[in-house]
Design a protein around this motif. Structure first.
Motif: not given
Length: 405
Positions: A4, A189-192, A7, A127, A76, A11
């Motif tokens: 994490k 990374k696309e937001s979840e 990442s 994120q 994204k 990013q």
């Protein structure tokens, strides 16, 4: 945990570099290249200022569509579209010979910058919500890094390669932008983050846009947009007109970029201790002082001091305003609200350069534009005094009960 953190680090690096390209190169590098472009294209100060206004117009038009575009395509994809559009425009500038063609490119450049700016902030804030100040501070320091690199690249390449002109510099910026955008394609990374129902989401967005606390933040952002471009665009010309060489002016411009880099994280940390409001009051006062110093004395020390105080405070403004806006809504509304307050910022940028150019032409000196900037930041000081520190998380969350609001 290690993955994490890894990442987050990767990013943030990609996002930081993307801000350099889409904000530093796309919008602020024009300030250091303007004197050369002005001479080559045979345009006056008003026309040169209008080109910056066109960039802001493109930024404004797209800012109004950010919420809709993010909902439809994902954050994204919007960010990457902005990066690629900026890249194409930077390359096109190296071929432009017509003033009107440059205007078109500048409009698209502003549009691409807008597509990347607020959505990128939203992507990271959602994120890494627990580290909002740190995240925004690092990302927004990319604005200053872009200014710093613009000054260094322009000045030093001209020394070592005299044959290089402003067109070649734009090509270099375009190449860097292409590499950074491709990196972002693979790293971001696309937001979840998931929203509630579409109707509840739309109702909450509508309420947030009408809320006086959000509007007040937007007004402060508007004034920052009007005022901050004045020293960015006209500092090099002011120094050259005051008897300094282009090399010295370029180096001082680079110093401005370094100051923004420091200002963003510093004010992020300061605001965690003394609050966003007090930090905004400090930034407003520093900007007022910075606008007056070169007017009172055209000495190099005055220009250096202004080139440190202005961008240092600007870095603080960007972090503080973005943080305040994000803190006043639920995570699902962050993209929409950051896009919304960016509209105010964009309108300010739209007005600022043309207003400054007109003031310079009317009153016969760039110093008059600096006085205007100081007056504008007096306005941010006054409005900020009405902000309450305890407004955090009070405004709106996504409402599931229609009778609760």
């Amino acid at each position: 945990m290690v993955n994490k953190k890894s990442s987050m680090f990767s990013q943030l690096i990609a996002g930081y570099l993307l801000v350099i390209a889409t904000s530093g190169f796309a919008r602020l590098a024009y300030g250091v290249l303007m004197p050369s472009m002005q001479e080559d294209l045979a345009i006056n100060y008003a026309q040169a200022g209008f080109l910056a206004t066109i960039i802001s117009l493109g930024f404004l038009v797209i800012s109004t569509l950010i919420a809709v575009l993010a909902q439809k395509f994902g954050i994204k994809k919007i960010v990457l579209a902005g990066g690629f559009l900026v890249t194409v425009c930077l390359f096109l500038l190296s071929f432009a010979k017509s003033y009107y063609f440059v205007m078109l490119i500048m409009f698209l450049l502003g549009a691409g910058s807008s597509l990347a700016f607020a959505p990128l902030m939203s992507l990271m804030v959602i994120q890494f919500a627990n580290k909002k100040g740190l995240v925004l501070g690092i990302l927004l320091s990319g604005v200053g890094s872009g200014m710093l690199l613009s000054g260094i690249i322009t000045t030093n390449l001209s020394d070592y390669f005299p044959s290089l002109g402003w067109r070649d510099i734009w090509t270099i910026f375009g190449t860097i932008s292409l590499i950074v955008t491709l990196l972002s394609l693979f790293v971001l990374k696309e937001s979840e983050n998931k929203t509630n129902t579409k109707n509840n989401q739309n109702q909450s967005i509508s309420k947030a846009f009408k809320n006086v606390k959000i509007i007040r933040i937007g007004i402060i952002y508007f004034l920052v947009g009007v005022g901050y471009l004045i020293p960015v665009l006209f500092q090099s010309s002011f120094m050259i007109n005051s008897g300094f060489s282009e090399k010295i002016a370029g180096n001082v411009f680079a110093l401005s970029g370094l100051s923004i880099i420091v200002g963003s994280p510093v004010f992020g940390m300061i605001s965690d201790r003394i609050g966003r409001k007090n930090s905004l009051l400090i930034t407003s006062i520093l900007c007022m002082i910075a606008g007056i110093l070169p007017v009172l004395n055209h000495h190099l020390i005055a220009f250096v001091a202004a080139s440190i105080l202005f961008p240092f405070s600007l870095g603080g403004f960007l972090v503080l305003i973005q943080s305040m806006a994000a803190e006043r809504v639920s995570p699902s509304l962050v993209p929409a609200v950051l896009g919304y307050v960016s509209v105010f910022y964009s309108i300010g940028q739209l007005i600022g350069p043309s207003l400054a150019g007109a003031v310079i032409e009317k009153f016969g000196g760039i110093q008059s534009a600096y006085i205007l900037a100081s007056c504008i930041f007096l306005g941010t000081l006054i409005i900020t005094s009405f902000v309450k520190e305890n407004e955090k998380e009070e405004v709106l969350a996504v409402q599931t009960n229609p009778l609760s609001g």
